[in-house]
Design a protein around this motif. Structure first.
Motif, PDB file in Angstrom:
ATOM      1  N   LEU A 108       4.088  -1.353 -19.876  1.00  0.00           N
ATOM      2  CA  LEU A 108       3.536  -1.944 -20.840  1.00  0.00           C
ATOM      3  C   LEU A 108       4.277  -2.941 -21.169  1.00  0.00           C
ATOM      4  O   LEU A 108       3.700  -3.598 -22.973  1.00  0.00           O
ATOM      5  N   ARG A 109       5.639  -3.151 -21.497  1.00  0.00           N
ATOM      6  CA  ARG A 109       6.485  -3.965 -21.826  1.00  0.00           C
ATOM      7  C   ARG A 109       6.303  -2.763 -23.821  1.00  0.00           C
ATOM      8  O   ARG A 109       6.706  -3.618 -25.024  1.00  0.00           O
ATOM      9  N   LEU A 110       6.337  -1.713 -23.793  1.00  0.00           N
ATOM     10  CA  LEU A 110       6.353  -0.831 -25.053  1.00  0.00           C
ATOM     11  C   LEU A 110       7.993  -0.535 -24.716  1.00  0.00           C
ATOM     12  O   LEU A 110       8.021   0.529 -25.447  1.00  0.00           O
ATOM     13  N   THR A 111       8.872  -1.863 -25.084  1.00  0.00           N
ATOM     14  CA  THR A 111      10.250  -1.311 -25.220  1.00  0.00           C
ATOM     15  C   THR A 111      10.661  -0.501 -26.510  1.00  0.00           C
ATOM     16  O   THR A 111      11.940  -0.239 -26.470  1.00  0.00           O
ATOM     17  N   GLN A 132       2.016   7.166 -33.881  1.00  0.00           N
ATOM     18  CA  GLN A 132       0.219   7.277 -33.873  1.00  0.00           C
ATOM     19  C   GLN A 132       0.247   7.830 -35.346  1.00  0.00           C
ATOM     20  O   GLN A 132      -0.477   7.040 -36.519  1.00  0.00           O
ATOM     21  N   ASN A 133       1.369   8.558 -36.086  1.00  0.00           N
ATOM     22  CA  ASN A 133       0.885   9.526 -37.664  1.00  0.00           C
ATOM     23  C   ASN A 133       0.944   8.118 -38.210  1.00  0.00           C
ATOM     24  O   ASN A 133       0.354   8.690 -39.516  1.00  0.00           O
ATOM     25  N   GLN A 134       1.968   6.985 -38.129  1.00  0.00           N
ATOM     26  CA  GLN A 134       2.023   6.458 -39.353  1.00  0.00           C
ATOM     27  C   GLN A 134       0.941   4.754 -39.324  1.00  0.00           C
ATOM     28  O   GLN A 134       0.722   3.975 -39.732  1.00  0.00           O
ATOM     29  N   TYR A 135      -0.104   5.216 -38.260  1.00  0.00           N
ATOM     30  CA  TYR A 135      -0.787   4.036 -38.170  1.00  0.00           C
ATOM     31  C   TYR A 135      -1.528   3.589 -38.146  1.00  0.00           C
ATOM     32  O   TYR A 135      -1.305   2.529 -39.020  1.00  0.00           O
ATOM     33  N   LYS A 136      -2.087   4.518 -38.733  1.00  0.00           N
ATOM     34  CA  LYS A 136      -2.813   3.620 -40.671  1.00  0.00           C
ATOM     35  C   LYS A 136      -2.841   3.130 -41.422  1.00  0.00           C
ATOM     36  O   LYS A 136      -3.195   2.016 -42.097  1.00  0.00           O
ATOM     37  N   GLN A 137      -1.788   3.954 -42.100  1.00  0.00           N
ATOM     38  CA  GLN A 137      -0.724   3.526 -42.993  1.00  0.00           C
ATOM     39  C   GLN A 137       0.131   2.383 -42.682  1.00  0.00           C
ATOM     40  O   GLN A 137      -0.288   1.300 -43.742  1.00  0.00           O
ATOM     41  N   HIS A 162      -1.161   0.924 -30.063  1.00  0.00           N
ATOM     42  CA  HIS A 162      -2.003   2.581 -30.651  1.00  0.00           C
ATOM     43  C   HIS A 162      -3.022   2.440 -29.151  1.00  0.00           C
ATOM     44  O   HIS A 162      -2.954   3.505 -28.845  1.00  0.00           O
ATOM     45  N   GLN A 163      -4.072   1.898 -29.238  1.00  0.00           N
ATOM     46  CA  GLN A 163      -5.196   2.231 -27.789  1.00  0.00           C
ATOM     47  C   GLN A 163      -3.893   2.629 -26.980  1.00  0.00           C
ATOM     48  O   GLN A 163      -4.544   3.112 -25.900  1.00  0.00           O
ATOM     49  N   LYS A 164      -2.788   1.317 -26.650  1.00  0.00           N
ATOM     50  CA  LYS A 164      -2.754   2.095 -25.523  1.00  0.00           C
ATOM     51  C   LYS A 164      -1.444   2.851 -25.073  1.00  0.00           C
ATOM     52  O   LYS A 164      -1.762   4.236 -24.025  1.00  0.00           O
ATOM     53  N   LEU A 165      -1.547   3.443 -25.910  1.00  0.00           N
ATOM     54  CA  LEU A 165      -0.936   4.927 -26.544  1.00  0.00           C
ATOM     55  C   LEU A 165      -1.405   6.079 -25.815  1.00  0.00           C
ATOM     56  O   LEU A 165      -1.421   7.576 -26.205  1.00  0.00           O
ATOM     57  N   LEU A 184      -2.705   6.726 -22.940  1.00  0.00           N
ATOM     58  CA  LEU A 184      -1.570   7.967 -22.477  1.00  0.00           C
ATOM     59  C   LEU A 184      -1.484   8.689 -23.023  1.00  0.00           C
ATOM     60  O   LEU A 184      -0.523   9.832 -22.341  1.00  0.00           O
ATOM     61  N   TYR A 185      -2.314   9.508 -23.952  1.00  0.00           N
ATOM     62  CA  TYR A 185      -2.085  11.005 -23.962  1.00  0.00           C
ATOM     63  C   TYR A 185      -2.034  11.756 -23.597  1.00  0.00           C
ATOM     64  O   TYR A 185      -0.913  12.297 -23.505  1.00  0.00           O
ATOM     65  N   PRO A 186      -3.247  12.081 -21.937  1.00  0.00           N
ATOM     66  CA  PRO A 186      -2.706  13.271 -21.299  1.00  0.00           C
ATOM     67  C   PRO A 186      -1.220  12.983 -20.492  1.00  0.00           C
ATOM     68  O   PRO A 186      -0.995  14.280 -20.990  1.00  0.00           O
ATOM     69  N   LEU A 187      -0.798  11.730 -20.297  1.00  0.00           N
ATOM     70  CA  LEU A 187       0.702  11.904 -20.086  1.00  0.00           C
ATOM     71  C   LEU A 187       1.747  12.060 -20.773  1.00  0.00           C
ATOM     72  O   LEU A 187       2.968  12.937 -21.132  1.00  0.00           O
ATOM     73  N   ILE A 188       1.503  11.548 -22.181  1.00  0.00           N
ATOM     74  CA  ILE A 188       2.215  12.028 -23.159  1.00  0.00           C
ATOM     75  C   ILE A 188       2.636  13.307 -23.786  1.00  0.00           C
ATOM     76  O   ILE A 188       3.140  14.038 -23.745  1.00  0.00           O
ATOM     77  N   SER A 189       1.059  14.044 -23.626  1.00  0.00           N
ATOM     78  CA  SER A 189       0.766  15.727 -23.367  1.00  0.00           C
ATOM     79  C   SER A 189       1.694  16.391 -22.754  1.00  0.00           C
ATOM     80  O   SER A 189       2.237  17.009 -23.158  1.00  0.00           O
TER      81      SER A 189
END
Length: 359
Positions: free
Chosen positions: A21-24, A36-41, A176-179, A182-187
């Motif tokens: 995804l080129r999220l390097t 993710q925690n800082q996304y809204k801010q 944000h959406q791509k992450l 990937l939540y199941p894999l991250i979890s």
């Protein structure tokens, strides 16, 4: 401390997905959580950040353009100097031949040689033009891009700000959406990392092997489960004095448990345990694993463990121990001494060998 072999499998998978995804920018699970925690801010503060970035560009772009123009000029001078030197060298050779007094045969040779160098001079002039144009094209393209960027900021700052802001918002939202996807894999990575960290605290001579893959040309058949096994992927294997442990990790939420999503991992760890049991005992029979056998032939047994790092499952299943990550080491060390250090090394070496065959 236990010897640890390999990183956890889900971490490797997560890194591959992020690279695809080129999220390097993310080099750890923590960096993903922070984003993710800082996304809204971050979204709220994005316009201010883009404005500050544009203001910086107004200052740095003229400097960058000047530096690139100077670099381009130096490159052009170097190339021109090289070709001019060669042209002067060939021209001098031609002129020397024209003024030389030679015999008939030497004069014929000299004429041919002179024509050859005249051809070289003509060809070199063509090469000079083409080479300089080709070498300076990247500089010219970058200069054109930088000048256009500076012009757009200088002539209409607000439009440039809006354009950059919309682009940055789309990129932030996309990331944000791509992450989230990937939540199941991250979890899973979080859970496996926690278990691997806990297992690493087992004392010497325990060995922890993460991410073990075994495949079979001829599938194993488990009569009890009526299951043909073509391949298995095991989160962790622990080999130590107290035995051999096949560990499947789950980072469940309370909602997952309420949906009854726990049966599949229980079946999976039993399946993995059976596969390892069959492989190791076949290896023992074929003398690929060296076990002390003073009192007769020995069989290898395997303990199946489901390690939980999230919500706790208060159920019991035959042939599977379900345990909290905090209690896993205590459970592993509960059993009496079964293997010597020599036997542990032999078992670990064989597991590493079959694992490498499937990588």
């Amino acid at each position: 401390m236990a010897k640890v072999i390999n990183t956890v499998g889900s971490m490797s998978m997560l890194k591959r997905e992020l690279d695809n995804l080129r999220l390097t920018d993310f080099d750890s699970v923590k960096s993903i959580h922070d984003f993710q925690n800082q996304y809204k801010q971050s979204r709220i503060e994005l316009r201010k950040q883009v404005r500050e970035s544009l203001e910086d560009e107004k200052v740095t772009l003229p400097k960058n353009i000047k530096e690139l123009e100077e670099k381009r000029k130096r490159h052009e001078v170097q190339l021109s100097s090289y070709f001019e030197g060669k042209l002067t060298e060939y021209t001098d050779i031609v002129q020397d031949m024209a003024h030389s007094n030679s015999s008939f045969f030497k004069s014929i040779y000299g004429k041919l040689k002179s024509e050859l160098f005249q051809w070289k001079i003509q060809r070199l002039n063509q090469q000079k033009t083409n080479t300089i144009i080709s070498a300076l094209t990247p500089h010219n393209q970058k200069l054109q891009k930088l000048k256009a960027r500076l012009e757009s900021i200088a002539n209409d700052f607000d439009s440039a700000l809006e354009s950059d802001f919309l682009f940055a918002v789309r990129k932030l939202d996309w990331t944000h959406q791509k992450l989230l996807d990937l939540y199941p894999l991250i979890s899973g990575t979080i859970g496996e990392s926690k278990v691997a960290k806990a297992l690493a605290n087992l004392p010497n001579p325990y060995v922890v092997i993460n991410d073990v893959c075994i495949s079979f040309e001829k599938p194993l058949y488990n009569k009890l489960e009526q299951d043909r096994i073509y391949s298995v992927q095991i989160d962790h294997i622990v080999v130590g004095p107290s035995g051999i442990f096949v560990i499947e990790t789950k980072n469940w939420s309370e909602s997952s448990l309420s949906k009854g999503e726990y049966y599949s991992p229980v079946r999976q760890v039993k399946r993995n345990g059976y596969a390892l049991f069959a492989v190791l005992n076949r290896a023992t029979k074929n003398s690929n694993i060296d076990l002390d056998s003073d009192l007769g032939k020995r069989r290898i047994s395997v303990h199946n463990v489901l390690a939980l790092t999230g919500a706790i499952l208060h159920k019991r299943y035959e042939h599977v121990r379900i345990t909290d990550v905090k209690a896993i080491n205590k459970y592993i060390q509960y059993f009496g001494n079964e293997y010597s250090e020599h036997e542990i090394r032999s078992i670990v070496d064989f597991i590493q060998y079959i694992n490498e065959q499937d990588k």
